[in-house]
Design an enzyme around this catalytic site. Sequence first.
Site, PDB file in Angstrom:
ATOM      1  N   THR A 127      47.597  23.574  37.917  1.00 35.64           N
ATOM      2  CA  THR A 127      47.925  24.886  37.341  1.00 35.64           C
ATOM      3  C   THR A 127      49.401  25.043  37.012  1.00 35.64           C
ATOM      4  O   THR A 127      50.268  24.465  37.682  1.00 35.64           O
ATOM      5  CB  THR A 127      47.527  25.991  38.350  1.00 35.64           C
ATOM      6  OG1 THR A 127      48.188  27.221  38.009  1.00 35.64           O
ATOM      7  CG2 THR A 127      47.943  25.659  39.773  1.00 35.64           C
ATOM      8  N   GLU A 152      50.983  27.455  37.837  1.00 38.84           N
ATOM      9  CA  GLU A 152      51.614  28.073  39.020  1.00 38.84           C
ATOM     10  C   GLU A 152      52.437  27.051  39.801  1.00 38.84           C
ATOM     11  O   GLU A 152      53.274  27.434  40.624  1.00 38.84           O
ATOM     12  CB  GLU A 152      50.554  28.706  39.922  1.00 38.84           C
ATOM     13  CG  GLU A 152      50.025  30.031  39.420  1.00 38.84           C
ATOM     14  CD  GLU A 152      51.075  31.137  39.441  1.00 38.84           C
ATOM     15  OE1 GLU A 152      51.631  31.421  40.506  1.00 38.84           O
ATOM     16  OE2 GLU A 152      51.338  31.724  38.375  1.00 38.84           O
ATOM     17  N   TYR A 183      48.973  29.983  47.121  1.00 40.16           N
ATOM     18  CA  TYR A 183      48.086  29.324  46.139  1.00 40.16           C
ATOM     19  C   TYR A 183      48.825  28.173  45.453  1.00 40.16           C
ATOM     20  O   TYR A 183      48.319  27.045  45.387  1.00 40.16           O
ATOM     21  CB  TYR A 183      47.622  30.356  45.104  1.00 40.16           C
ATOM     22  CG  TYR A 183      46.947  29.763  43.886  1.00 40.16           C
ATOM     23  CD1 TYR A 183      45.626  29.336  43.932  1.00 40.16           C
ATOM     24  CD2 TYR A 183      47.636  29.632  42.675  1.00 40.16           C
ATOM     25  CE1 TYR A 183      45.006  28.790  42.808  1.00 40.16           C
ATOM     26  CE2 TYR A 183      47.022  29.098  41.558  1.00 40.16           C
ATOM     27  CZ  TYR A 183      45.706  28.678  41.627  1.00 40.16           C
ATOM     28  OH  TYR A 183      45.103  28.139  40.517  1.00 40.16           O
ATOM     29  N   LYS A 238      47.995  24.182  45.719  1.00 41.44           N
ATOM     30  CA  LYS A 238      47.705  23.407  44.515  1.00 41.44           C
ATOM     31  C   LYS A 238      48.720  22.269  44.335  1.00 41.44           C
ATOM     32  O   LYS A 238      48.419  21.265  43.697  1.00 41.44           O
ATOM     33  CB  LYS A 238      47.689  24.324  43.291  1.00 41.44           C
ATOM     34  CG  LYS A 238      46.443  25.207  43.193  1.00 41.44           C
ATOM     35  CD  LYS A 238      45.254  24.424  42.653  1.00 41.44           C
ATOM     36  CE  LYS A 238      44.064  25.327  42.376  1.00 41.44           C
ATOM     37  NZ  LYS A 238      42.932  24.611  41.760  1.00 41.44           N
TER      38      LYS A 238
HETATM   39  P1  NDP Z   1      37.323  31.324  39.304  1.00 37.55           P
HETATM   40  O1  NDP Z   1      37.979  32.087  40.372  1.00 37.55           O
HETATM   41  O2  NDP Z   1      36.616  32.049  38.187  1.00 37.55           O
HETATM   42  O3  NDP Z   1      36.233  30.335  39.958  1.00 37.55           O
HETATM   43  C1  NDP Z   1      36.486  29.667  41.145  1.00 37.55           C
HETATM   44  C2  NDP Z   1      35.239  28.935  41.570  1.00 37.55           C
HETATM   45  O4  NDP Z   1      35.489  28.293  42.823  1.00 37.55           O
HETATM   46  C3  NDP Z   1      34.019  29.849  41.791  1.00 37.55           C
HETATM   47  O5  NDP Z   1      32.849  29.151  41.421  1.00 37.55           O
HETATM   48  C4  NDP Z   1      34.049  30.063  43.301  1.00 37.55           C
HETATM   49  O6  NDP Z   1      32.793  30.384  43.841  1.00 37.55           O
HETATM   50  C5  NDP Z   1      34.454  28.667  43.738  1.00 37.55           C
HETATM   51  N1  NDP Z   1      34.987  28.623  45.099  1.00 37.55           N
HETATM   52  C6  NDP Z   1      35.973  29.363  45.642  1.00 37.55           C
HETATM   53  N2  NDP Z   1      36.194  28.996  46.914  1.00 37.55           N
HETATM   54  C7  NDP Z   1      35.320  28.002  47.184  1.00 37.55           C
HETATM   55  C8  NDP Z   1      35.026  27.225  48.323  1.00 37.55           C
HETATM   56  N3  NDP Z   1      35.688  27.388  49.466  1.00 37.55           N
HETATM   57  N4  NDP Z   1      34.063  26.286  48.236  1.00 37.55           N
HETATM   58  C9  NDP Z   1      33.351  26.118  47.098  1.00 37.55           C
HETATM   59  N5  NDP Z   1      33.566  26.830  45.987  1.00 37.55           N
HETATM   60  C10 NDP Z   1      34.536  27.763  46.026  1.00 37.55           C
HETATM   61  O7  NDP Z   1      38.409  30.330  38.704  1.00 37.55           O
HETATM   62  P2  NDP Z   1      38.558  29.752  37.208  1.00 37.55           P
HETATM   63  O8  NDP Z   1      37.231  29.327  36.722  1.00 37.55           O
HETATM   64  O9  NDP Z   1      39.387  30.663  36.420  1.00 37.55           O
HETATM   65  O10 NDP Z   1      39.471  28.472  37.496  1.00 37.55           O
HETATM   66  C11 NDP Z   1      38.892  27.210  37.795  1.00 37.55           C
HETATM   67  C12 NDP Z   1      39.916  26.358  38.507  1.00 37.55           C
HETATM   68  O11 NDP Z   1      41.055  26.168  37.691  1.00 37.55           O
HETATM   69  C13 NDP Z   1      40.442  26.939  39.820  1.00 37.55           C
HETATM   70  O12 NDP Z   1      40.685  25.859  40.685  1.00 37.55           O
HETATM   71  C14 NDP Z   1      41.759  27.584  39.422  1.00 37.55           C
HETATM   72  O13 NDP Z   1      42.636  27.624  40.519  1.00 37.55           O
HETATM   73  C15 NDP Z   1      42.229  26.630  38.347  1.00 37.55           C
HETATM   74  N6  NDP Z   1      43.050  27.182  37.298  1.00 37.55           N
HETATM   75  C16 NDP Z   1      42.635  28.272  36.590  1.00 37.55           C
HETATM   76  C17 NDP Z   1      43.389  28.753  35.544  1.00 37.55           C
HETATM   77  C18 NDP Z   1      42.967  29.935  34.744  1.00 37.55           C
HETATM   78  O14 NDP Z   1      43.825  30.490  34.040  1.00 37.55           O
HETATM   79  N7  NDP Z   1      41.714  30.346  34.784  1.00 37.55           N
HETATM   80  C19 NDP Z   1      44.657  28.083  35.162  1.00 37.55           C
HETATM   81  C20 NDP Z   1      44.961  26.920  35.948  1.00 37.55           C
HETATM   82  C21 NDP Z   1      44.186  26.487  36.971  1.00 37.55           C
HETATM   83  P3  NDP Z   1      32.259  31.928  43.853  1.00 37.55           P
HETATM   84  O15 NDP Z   1      31.741  32.191  42.470  1.00 37.55           O
HETATM   85  O16 NDP Z   1      31.210  31.881  44.901  1.00 37.55           O
HETATM   86  O17 NDP Z   1      33.445  32.781  44.210  1.00 37.55           O
HETATM   87  P1  GDR Z   2      48.071  34.530  37.559  1.00 48.26           P
HETATM   88  O1  GDR Z   2      47.061  35.548  36.869  1.00 48.26           O
HETATM   89  O2  GDR Z   2      48.700  35.061  38.773  1.00 48.26           O
HETATM   90  O3  GDR Z   2      48.979  34.055  36.456  1.00 48.26           O
HETATM   91  O4  GDR Z   2      47.071  33.365  38.011  1.00 48.26           O
HETATM   92  P2  GDR Z   2      46.910  37.127  36.990  1.00 48.26           P
HETATM   93  O5  GDR Z   2      46.138  37.529  35.800  1.00 48.26           O
HETATM   94  O6  GDR Z   2      46.408  37.535  38.330  1.00 48.26           O
HETATM   95  O7  GDR Z   2      48.428  37.652  36.875  1.00 48.26           O
HETATM   96  C1  GDR Z   2      49.214  37.410  35.725  1.00 48.26           C
HETATM   97  C2  GDR Z   2      50.488  38.244  35.796  1.00 48.26           C
HETATM   98  O8  GDR Z   2      50.146  39.616  35.646  1.00 48.26           O
HETATM   99  C3  GDR Z   2      50.883  40.375  36.593  1.00 48.26           C
HETATM  100  N1  GDR Z   2      50.185  41.631  36.866  1.00 48.26           N
HETATM  101  C4  GDR Z   2      48.979  41.759  37.451  1.00 48.26           C
HETATM  102  N2  GDR Z   2      48.116  40.825  37.908  1.00 48.26           N
HETATM  103  C5  GDR Z   2      46.937  41.267  38.440  1.00 48.26           C
HETATM  104  N3  GDR Z   2      46.029  40.358  38.862  1.00 48.26           N
HETATM  105  N4  GDR Z   2      46.645  42.591  38.557  1.00 48.26           N
HETATM  106  C6  GDR Z   2      47.504  43.567  38.113  1.00 48.26           C
HETATM  107  O9  GDR Z   2      47.234  44.742  38.225  1.00 48.26           O
HETATM  108  C7  GDR Z   2      48.728  43.124  37.534  1.00 48.26           C
HETATM  109  N5  GDR Z   2      49.782  43.781  36.984  1.00 48.26           N
HETATM  110  C8  GDR Z   2      50.648  42.858  36.591  1.00 48.26           C
HETATM  111  C9  GDR Z   2      50.961  39.464  37.814  1.00 48.26           C
HETATM  112  O10 GDR Z   2      52.000  39.897  38.682  1.00 48.26           O
HETATM  113  C10 GDR Z   2      51.235  38.128  37.134  1.00 48.26           C
HETATM  114  O11 GDR Z   2      52.589  37.978  36.887  1.00 48.26           O
HETATM  115  C11 GDR Z   2      46.047  32.913  37.145  1.00 48.26           C
HETATM  116  C12 GDR Z   2      44.900  32.389  38.031  1.00 48.26           C
HETATM  117  O12 GDR Z   2      43.807  32.086  37.203  1.00 48.26           O
HETATM  118  C13 GDR Z   2      45.326  31.140  38.761  1.00 48.26           C
HETATM  119  O13 GDR Z   2      44.193  30.580  39.429  1.00 48.26           O
HETATM  120  C14 GDR Z   2      45.862  30.142  37.744  1.00 48.26           C
HETATM  121  O14 GDR Z   2      46.292  28.967  38.418  1.00 48.26           O
HETATM  122  C15 GDR Z   2      47.002  30.743  36.961  1.00 48.26           C
HETATM  123  O15 GDR Z   2      46.524  31.903  36.294  1.00 48.26           O
HETATM  124  C16 GDR Z   2      47.519  29.795  35.888  1.00 48.26           C
END
Ligand code: NDP
Ligand code: GDR
Length: 363
Positions: free
Chosen positions: A134, A136, A158, A162
Amino acid sequence: MTAKVALITGITGQDGAYLAELLLSKGYIVHGVKRRSSSFNTGRIEHLYQDPHEPDPRLLLHFGDMTDATNLIRIVQETQPDEIYNLAAQSHVQVSFETAEYTANADGLGTLRLLEAICLLGLDKRTRFYQASTSELYGKAREVPQSETTPFYPRSPYGAAKLYAYWITVNYREAYGLHASNGILFNHESPIRGETFVSRKITRAVAAIHSGLQDKLFLGNLDARRDWGHARDYVEGMWRIMQQDEPDDYVLATGEAHTVRHFTERAFAEVGMPVVWEGTGEAEVGRDGRTGRVLVEVDPRYFRPAEVDVLVGDPSKARTLLGWHHTVGLDDLIAEMVREDLAAVSLQARNAASESSVGRQRA
Ligand code: NDP
Ligand code: GDR
């Protein structure tokens, strides 16, 4: 030719659902790990579900958890995957401050458990491994934009978990010759994004406010800048990373960053509500430019103990070596998310209306 077999952890999440759809469309047999839950948690893959009693099901689900090593070993042994996509994680940055140890266990050690499973089962020559790394990792970014060579500086439990997962993936590649790669993905969103991430929180609120079901939207840091793309594009990138002869690490990003404030304005503009900002810091509000009504309020509860101010990726390596680039820009992404959330709100309203008319007929 026999079908390739993929195992996706986190298949019930946003990316898991898009990736499962992509791999099934390419003829893969897809196994997914889902957690046991007291409530329904497979909504995002419902449309892909096949009755396991049917002959030759191509999507199969297994109960599991990233914190349970023997369970993961058993699943890898049973499924003998050609490709493992490790997407499972406690993925909410703010939540990781409250659940730091669990996040380290699931996101950090969970990755190690899967890599160990591959080695223990003698699958090191057969099974390719993708780690969901990520942006992050860059956290307090030392350079802008961030590329594969930018130093890491995580700013949350987190990010730190990661970071371990990133390096253990590199280490197993170098130590044991595993085909193990990191995709360093910048934020990617979609209509099925989790409701507590800022993009979806905003688009859902816009739909609800526009429909008269919600009064206003509370947000935290409006000045954070993110590089937002569409999840469908990013799962295509994951697959391309896994098809390379050599394992490697790649940034997937759009190359453009925008503030949370900008995202909010664009989303309200989709329903014809222009937002005008007033005040500063915790006292800032966003008003409907036509009526003066407050649409957005800052709530410090959403401020993070340590914030990541600006993330913007440089996807040049992926463009050159994978032929990958994003196809959906921010405006189209926001338009799609708002449209889908408006449709969900109106479906809810129709269901509620038909339930109440049934109720009246019964009364
Ligand atoms: P989500 O939060 O939508 O999905 C996470 C998934 O992981 C869900 O299926 C959840 O299950 C499962 N999960 C959580 N904890 C556990 C556990 N202990 N054991 C087994 N399964 C578990 O994430 P995204 O699909 O958005 O992201 C996918 C991956 O990519 C994650 O690893 C995230 O950190 C990473 N990532 C995401 C980005 C983004 O912008 N979306 C950017 C960069 C990295 P359940 O449905 O039961 O909660
Ligand atoms: P992020 O996503 O932390 O980048 O992680 P998120 O959408 O939670 O926050 C993005 C930015 O928005 C600001 N923010 C808020 N965020 C949330 N959730 N709720 C609010 O009300 C709010 N107001 C402002 C946050 O401070 C932050 O700066 C996501 C996840 O998908 C991670 O798993 C992944 O690794 C990274 O993106 C890339």
